[in-house]
Design an enzyme around this catalytic site. Structure first.
Site, PDB file in Angstrom:
ATOM      1  N   LEU A  68      18.799 -13.635  17.384  1.00 47.90           N
ATOM      2  CA  LEU A  68      17.532 -13.527  16.656  1.00 47.90           C
ATOM      3  C   LEU A  68      17.415 -14.644  15.613  1.00 47.90           C
ATOM      4  O   LEU A  68      18.347 -14.900  14.850  1.00 47.90           O
ATOM      5  CB  LEU A  68      17.455 -12.161  15.947  1.00 47.90           C
ATOM      6  N   ARG A  98       9.172   0.044 -10.282  1.00 50.00           N
ATOM      7  CA  ARG A  98       8.845  -0.818  -9.139  1.00 50.00           C
ATOM      8  C   ARG A  98      10.099  -1.452  -8.525  1.00 50.00           C
ATOM      9  O   ARG A  98      10.192  -1.617  -7.309  1.00 50.00           O
ATOM     10  CB  ARG A  98       7.884  -1.931  -9.585  1.00 50.00           C
ATOM     11  N   ARG A 109       1.173  -6.088   8.682  1.00 52.39           N
ATOM     12  CA  ARG A 109       1.140  -5.901   7.235  1.00 52.39           C
ATOM     13  C   ARG A 109       1.169  -4.409   6.939  1.00 52.39           C
ATOM     14  O   ARG A 109       0.364  -3.648   7.481  1.00 52.39           O
ATOM     15  CB  ARG A 109      -0.094  -6.546   6.595  1.00 52.39           C
ATOM     16  N   HIS A 145      11.592  -2.162  -4.666  1.00 49.56           N
ATOM     17  CA  HIS A 145      12.027  -3.437  -4.074  1.00 49.56           C
ATOM     18  C   HIS A 145      13.437  -3.311  -3.494  1.00 49.56           C
ATOM     19  O   HIS A 145      13.736  -3.878  -2.439  1.00 49.56           O
ATOM     20  CB  HIS A 145      11.985  -4.555  -5.114  1.00 49.56           C
ATOM     21  N   ARG A 171       4.126   0.955  -4.778  1.00 54.10           N
ATOM     22  CA  ARG A 171       3.482   2.268  -4.622  1.00 54.10           C
ATOM     23  C   ARG A 171       4.458   3.304  -4.068  1.00 54.10           C
ATOM     24  O   ARG A 171       4.418   4.474  -4.424  1.00 54.10           O
ATOM     25  CB  ARG A 171       2.250   2.136  -3.710  1.00 54.10           C
ATOM     26  N   ASP A 229       4.525  -4.985   2.379  1.00 54.98           N
ATOM     27  CA  ASP A 229       3.776  -4.585   1.192  1.00 54.98           C
ATOM     28  C   ASP A 229       3.982  -3.096   0.901  1.00 54.98           C
ATOM     29  O   ASP A 229       4.217  -2.311   1.818  1.00 54.98           O
ATOM     30  CB  ASP A 229       2.289  -4.874   1.446  1.00 54.98           C
TER      31      ASP A 229
HETATM   32  C1  FPP Z   1       5.249  -6.087  -1.906  1.00 59.41           C
HETATM   33  O1  FPP Z   1       5.308  -4.850  -2.556  1.00 59.41           O
HETATM   34  C2  FPP Z   1       6.532  -6.676  -1.799  1.00 59.41           C
HETATM   35  C3  FPP Z   1       6.905  -7.841  -2.405  1.00 59.41           C
HETATM   36  C4  FPP Z   1       6.080  -8.646  -3.284  1.00 59.41           C
HETATM   37  C5  FPP Z   1       8.209  -8.391  -2.210  1.00 59.41           C
HETATM   38  C6  FPP Z   1       8.897  -8.023  -0.956  1.00 59.41           C
HETATM   39  C7  FPP Z   1      10.299  -7.932  -1.305  1.00 59.41           C
HETATM   40  C8  FPP Z   1      11.190  -7.108  -0.737  1.00 59.41           C
HETATM   41  C9  FPP Z   1      10.914  -6.233   0.429  1.00 59.41           C
HETATM   42  C10 FPP Z   1      12.550  -6.994  -1.307  1.00 59.41           C
HETATM   43  C11 FPP Z   1      13.329  -8.252  -1.268  1.00 59.41           C
HETATM   44  C12 FPP Z   1      13.384  -8.902   0.044  1.00 59.41           C
HETATM   45  C13 FPP Z   1      14.508  -9.294   0.652  1.00 59.41           C
HETATM   46  C14 FPP Z   1      14.473 -10.125   1.877  1.00 59.41           C
HETATM   47  C15 FPP Z   1      15.830  -8.951   0.131  1.00 59.41           C
HETATM   48  P1  FPP Z   1       4.458  -4.704  -3.871  1.00 59.41           P
HETATM   49  O2  FPP Z   1       5.376  -4.864  -5.024  1.00 59.41           O
HETATM   50  O3  FPP Z   1       3.309  -5.632  -3.859  1.00 59.41           O
HETATM   51  O4  FPP Z   1       3.998  -3.221  -3.742  1.00 59.41           O
HETATM   52  P2  FPP Z   1       2.625  -2.609  -4.263  1.00 59.41           P
HETATM   53  O5  FPP Z   1       1.531  -3.354  -3.534  1.00 59.41           O
HETATM   54  O6  FPP Z   1       2.726  -1.186  -3.850  1.00 59.41           O
HETATM   55  O7  FPP Z   1       2.602  -2.812  -5.738  1.00 59.41           O
END
Ligand code: FPP
Length: 243
Positions: free
Chosen positions: A132, A34, A189, A38, A25, A21
């Site tokens: 793994l 955003r 988390r 990612h 941010r 998560d």
């Molecule tokens: C949460 O951050 C993250 C996600 C909803 C997606 C997780 C995805 C990745 C780490 C990238 C893609 C993954 C792979 C395996 C290639 P958020 O957007 O909720 O952040 P915020 O809470 O700060 O808004």
């Protein structure tokens, strides 16, 4: 089973599950979109897989896209899907170099055809790897997974293959997407949120939880070792009493 890393002087949880998560941010802090967060998050996944493998984690399961994430803007959803597709495509070589087996859990229906093709290709290309065991949850929701399991079990009962009184916890576990994985020992988390968000609710029944304020793109070796240290301080009783 957990193994001991003598160099670190720590017991390493056999199965680590992560809710990644804080990408949004992390990007906001840098005045970036955003999707930039990612992309940084995706690149950090590769690095954390290597670190986890290096310290002796045997199973790693990460939450990449939930059944609730479809509520985000069409632009963000599309960027995440494209990122995932590219990640899975580019990842085959590295998995095979490091003997990593990669599986995807979650609902397949509703995913783009091009992403589905990469899922099948990566799972197939790495299925004999014995290092793994790396699992990515895509379009995953724990309640959805349990509902699909119940539907399958009900069908087996209807077809006379299973009596209702023969349904045990083991029967349910065997019908979940995670049927080939042990339950996680440690859940991490990032980003300061302290909730499960529909992630592996059945499997996490006896798991130790670790929350950190660090945003996912900044979560590295030091943070993983810190989480493992905290895990080492916990006394796991699985509902029993202290011996
Ligand atoms: C949460 O951050 C993250 C996600 C909803 C997606 C997780 C995805 C990745 C780490 C990238 C893609 C993954 C792979 C395996 C290639 P958020 O957007 O909720 O952040 P915020 O809470 O700060 O808004």
């Amino acid at each position: 089973m957990d193994i001991r890393n003598e160099k670190l002087g720590l017991v390493i949880p056999c199965h680590v599950a992560i809710i990644m998560d804080g990408n949004g941010r992390w990007a906001k802090k840098r005045h970036m979109p955003r999707t930039y967060g990612h992309a940084a998050g995706a690149s950090n996944v590769k690095s954390v897989v290597r670190i986890a493998d290096d310290i002796g984690v045997q199973y790693l399961t990460i939450y990449a896209f939930s059944t609730e994430n479809w509520k985000r803007s069409a632009e963000e959803v599309s960027a995440l899907m494209t990122l995932l597709k590219k990640y899975l495509h580019d990842y085959i070589g590295e998995c095979n170099e490091n003997n990593v087996r990669c599986r995807i859990i979650g609902r397949r229906e509703g995913l783009r055809e091009d992403l589905l093709a990469e899922i099948v290709a990566l799972e197939e290309a790495t299925k004999t790897n014995t290092g793994l065991q790396f699992t990515i949850a895509i379009n995953y929701g724990g309640r959805d997974e349990i509902t699909r399991a119940v539907q399958q079990i009900a069908t087996e009962v209807q077809e006379g293959k299973l009596g209702p009184d023969l349904i045990t916890e083991e029967t349910i576990s065997r019908h979940l997407d995670t049927r080939d994985l042990p339950d996680p020992d440690l859940l991490i988390r990032t980003s300061g949120e302290e909730r499960l968000s529909n992630y592996l609710p059945w499997q996490l029944a006896y798991t130790e939880f670790y929350f950190t304020d660090v945003f996912w793109p900044d979560f590295g070796r030091e943070e993983l070792i810190e989480a493992v240290k905290k895990y080492n301080q916990r006394e796991r009783r699985f509902g029993g009493v202290k011996s």
